[in-house]
Design a protein around this motif. Structure first.
Motif, PDB file in Angstrom:
ATOM      1  N   VAL A  83       0.858  -1.187   0.000  1.00  0.00           N
ATOM      2  CA  VAL A  83       0.000   0.000   0.000  1.00  0.00           C
ATOM      3  C   VAL A  83       0.891   1.233   0.000  1.00  0.00           C
ATOM      4  N   VAL A  84       0.625   2.161  -0.918  1.00  0.00           N
ATOM      5  CA  VAL A  84       1.471   3.342  -1.098  1.00  0.00           C
ATOM      6  C   VAL A  84       0.590   4.586  -1.060  1.00  0.00           C
ATOM      7  N   GLN A  85       0.892   5.500  -0.136  1.00  0.00           N
ATOM      8  CA  GLN A  85       0.101   6.717   0.020  1.00  0.00           C
ATOM      9  C   GLN A  85       0.963   7.940  -0.247  1.00  0.00           C
ATOM     10  N   SER A  86       0.424   8.871  -1.056  1.00  0.00           N
ATOM     11  CA  SER A  86       1.185  10.047  -1.498  1.00  0.00           C
ATOM     12  C   SER A  86       0.805  11.282  -0.686  1.00  0.00           C
ATOM     13  N   GLY A  87       1.203  11.294   0.588  1.00  0.00           N
ATOM     14  CA  GLY A  87       0.949  12.484   1.387  1.00  0.00           C
ATOM     15  C   GLY A  87       0.162  12.186   2.641  1.00  0.00           C
ATOM     16  N   SER A  88      -0.575  13.202   3.124  1.00  0.00           N
ATOM     17  CA  SER A  88      -1.273  13.139   4.392  1.00  0.00           C
ATOM     18  C   SER A  88      -2.562  12.344   4.272  1.00  0.00           C
ATOM     19  N   ALA A 241     -16.291  13.429   0.955  1.00  0.00           N
ATOM     20  CA  ALA A 241     -14.961  13.668   1.511  1.00  0.00           C
ATOM     21  C   ALA A 241     -14.308  14.881   0.873  1.00  0.00           C
ATOM     22  N   ILE A 242     -13.470  15.545   1.675  1.00  0.00           N
ATOM     23  CA  ILE A 242     -12.626  16.629   1.174  1.00  0.00           C
ATOM     24  C   ILE A 242     -11.242  16.461   1.799  1.00  0.00           C
ATOM     25  N   ALA A 243     -10.225  16.494   0.972  1.00  0.00           N
ATOM     26  CA  ALA A 243      -8.845  16.331   1.435  1.00  0.00           C
ATOM     27  C   ALA A 243      -8.016  17.484   0.893  1.00  0.00           C
ATOM     28  N   HIS A 244      -7.537  18.345   1.788  1.00  0.00           N
ATOM     29  CA  HIS A 244      -6.650  19.437   1.397  1.00  0.00           C
ATOM     30  C   HIS A 244      -5.219  18.902   1.290  1.00  0.00           C
ATOM     31  N   PHE A 245      -4.478  19.427   0.315  1.00  0.00           N
ATOM     32  CA  PHE A 245      -3.098  18.962   0.164  1.00  0.00           C
ATOM     33  C   PHE A 245      -2.198  20.141  -0.209  1.00  0.00           C
ATOM     34  N   TYR A 625       7.531  12.636  -0.402  1.00  0.00           N
ATOM     35  CA  TYR A 625       6.326  12.911   0.384  1.00  0.00           C
ATOM     36  C   TYR A 625       6.537  12.512   1.845  1.00  0.00           C
ATOM     37  N   ALA A 626       6.093  13.383   2.740  1.00  0.00           N
ATOM     38  CA  ALA A 626       6.227  13.126   4.173  1.00  0.00           C
ATOM     39  C   ALA A 626       5.223  12.078   4.635  1.00  0.00           C
TER      40      ALA A 626
END
Length: 640
Positions: A83-88, A241-245, A625-626
């Motif tokens: 599983v790979v996630q790009s950010g928060s 959903a809303i995700a700020h980046f 990415y953190a």
């Protein structure tokens, strides 16, 4: 954070107050050894120990008891899955099954396909609210599920109610101003049953600015018996959903106001009719997604952007299962699907016929199946799968399978766009895969060990052929090839004296056999190189301990080995760098304690504590990415 600290103090006190001697007899020990029934791997339900495929079954209540809120986090403990996630929180999240592409795993929620046309899948916004169990089938399964089921299928089943009323409420908060609330209720209705659930998840995220994430989820199901021999099940799921980046394409946090939205409605209805020994099933599904990525201007003279899509997938599937001989069942079916995306106006109609013969007699279970798909864009495509498993002496089981699968081209690859022209000769990406495996029960099923070896060849991979002289004539073509092979080792320990455990290890070897159109050593597909972001070594181990008085503690360690990636640089050069991400180990801890230890009137309430990344491991999931540090969440769960 104050809430989390208070929760920690309460839980430590409760844990110390609970006796550790005289363990409660584990009444679930024997039932835990009864193999669950799996419905995803074959056209006919089978007990897990008879299924001729690699299957993992995850229990929804257990996952939530561990403090997990999203499906992606649950899948990290499944062998063969990365599983790979790009950010928060809420950022795009990809799933690589057995080294396959991120669009090679079909995900269904109560039978409703979640993938976009062409297999694209983002798990970042899929929560565990109201989930009863998750069945994960690894290997090619296009014979039953058509396109996208190249390397595996993940089917998520939500709760379908209970024969008596019940309800639950779970609330917690902690690090990054995070709050999670979910509520469920079951009620009998006439001769049927209904289930309802709602969830609210919100956090400020771990970036210093523009990292807020909010996800509201609602679920409902209704099960009825409209007439003799019939069962009708209707399900619905909605998320907003809303995700700020704040991150740009390099992963640098530079944007103060970019965000993405998703409003998704999943609807399903299934009618099952039993006549004598013949079973007919009609399924209708709909997936409507409204997505938007919005980046307002950052100041005077700046340019903003807005990208919106509205995608609809509607499917009808009719199958008939008929006993054809002693302990044999022949299932024949047909499916029709409409795929539509507005602005631009893309539309595709697909249809399919399929058949599977299953025989489970004595010690042997075997299947043979075939499918023919027809698409309005790529024409006809046939797939097959054969598999077998056998119970052996001394509590051994062996299995083997061989099959093919495919992924249809996406709308962007199939139709005219501002950046490419349609290619009428474009074919689906396809695979031929095989696997062999064995399992062994130890101490009358107190523990189970298993090993599987698999091999997959991916052919006709699609790549973008850029025409520098005339960019509008660029197009997508089939060109690349790759292979993936590996081994999966598993250990499961059934509950014994309050202790249960599981562990898995995956060795994965991937190789690009034919590169794409980019010949540079920094391309995504480099001849002779590995497929990106797939770790060669990965592992997971978890242990759960139940003490007297209902106090429980869980610890899980997840190891992700080194993997190749690409780091993108911004101005002034905008170049790309090949990097190797370091391995890491992440440890998560969970503690739950009934509040009745403090006061008998609080019997329905349980205090919960989760420490995610307990040792604050520093790592990257995607280059640049953190990732979050230590996260502490505490709360209360109530059950009625």
């Amino acid at each position: 954070m104050r809430t989390a600290i208070i929760g920690t103090i309460v839980l430590v006190r409760l844990a110390l107050a609970a006796p550790v001697s005289g363990q409660r007899p584990d009444s679930l020990r024997d039932t835990a050894r009864i193999a669950p029934v799996v419905v995803t791997a074959t056209s006919t339900p089978l007990a897990l120990n008879r299924v001729p495929a690699s299957v993992t079954v995850l229990d929804g209540p257990t996952l939530r008891a561990e403090g997990l809120t999203h499906v992606a986090d649950a899948l990290r403990q499944v062998p063969g899955m990365a599983v790979v996630q790009s950010g928060s929180y809420g950022a795009p999240t990809s799933l690589f099954t057995r080294g396959g592409q991120s669009n090679y795993t079909k995900v269904l929620v109560d039978g409703v396909p979640l993938n976009d046309p062409g297999g694209a899948l983002d798990l970042g916004l899929l929560t565990l609210d109201d989930v009863e169990r998750i069945e994960v089938v690894r290997g090619p399964t296009s014979v039953l599920y058509g396109s996208d089921a190249v390397a595996g299928v993940v089917q998520i089943f939500t709760r379908h109610g209970a024969s008596s009323p019940r309800a639950s409420l779970d609330a917690r908060g902690g690090t990054y101003a995070s709050y999670d609330v979910d509520a469920t209720a079951d009620a009998p209705i006439g001769g049927g049953r209904a289930s309802f659930g709602a969830g609210h998840h919100i956090t400020n995220g771990f970036y210093d600015f523009n990292s807020r994430y909010r996800n509201d989820v609602g679920n409902a199901s209704l099960t009825l018996a409209p007439w003799t021999g019939a069962e009708l099940v209707g399900t619905g799921r909605y998320n907003d959903a809303i995700a700020h980046f704040p991150t740009d394409f390099t992963g640098a946090p530079v944007d103060p106001n970019a965000y993405r939205l998703e409003k998704r409605t999943l609807l399903g209805a299934e009618l099952r009719q039993q006549i004598a020994r013949t079973r007919t099933t009609l399924g209708l599904t709909s997936n409507l997604a409204n997505d938007a990525t919005i980046d307002p201007p950052n100041g005077p003279g700046d340019f903003g952007s807005t990208l919106t899509t509205r995608t609809l997938r509607q499917t009808a599937d009719l199958r008939v299962a008929v006993p054809v001989a002693s302990q044999s069942t022949l299932t024949a079916g047909g499916a029709a699907e409409r795929q539509h995306e507005a602005a631009p106006n893309y539309d595709r109609r697909n249809s399919a016929v399929y058949v599977e013969l299953l025989r489970s007699a004595g010690l042997t279970t075997a299947t043979a199946g075939a499918r023919l798909d027809h698409s309005g864009t790529f024409g006809d495509f046939a797939t097959y799968r054969v598999s077998a498993s056998r119970l052996l002496p001394a509590a051994w089981r062996a299995r083997a399978s061989l099959g093919t699968a495919f992924r249809e081209p996406s709308f962007f690859e199939s139709f005219d766009t501002p950046f490419s022209r349609a290619n009428p000769d474009l074919r689906p990406e396809r695979t031929t895969s095989w696997e062999v495996g064995a399992e062994h029960d130890v101490a009358s099923g107190a523990a189970t060990v298993g090993a599987t070896y698999f091999h997959q060849r991916f052919v006709d991979l699609i790549d973008y052929d850029f025409d520098a002289a005339n960019p509008t004539q660029s197009k997508f073509e089939n060109i690349a090839r790759a292979r993936s092979a590996g081994a999966e080792l598993e250990l499961r320990i059934a509950p014994l004296h309050g202790v249960s455990a599981d562990a898995s290890y995956t060795w994965l070897d991937t190789k690009v056999l034919e590169s794409g159109f980019d010949p540079s050593p920094l391309a995504t597909l480099v001849h002779g190189g590995p497929l990106l972001r797939r770790p060669k070594h990965s592992a997971s181990a978890g242990v759960r301990y139940e003490l007297l008085g209902g106090v429980s503690a869980t610890a899980r360690a997840t190891y992700v080995g080194a993997r190749e990636d690409r780091l993108f640089h911004g101005a002034p050069n905008f170049d790309t760098e090949a990097v190797r991400l370091d391995p890491y180990t992440k440890v998560d801890l969970t503690l739950a304690a009934p509040l009745s230890s403090l006061w008998r009137q609080l019997a329905p309430f349980t205090a919960t504590l989760r420490v995610d990344n307990a040792f604050a491991a520093s790592y990257q999931s995607v280059a640049g990415y953190a990732t979050p540090g230590r996260v502490l969440l505490s709360g209360v769960r109530a059950t009625y």
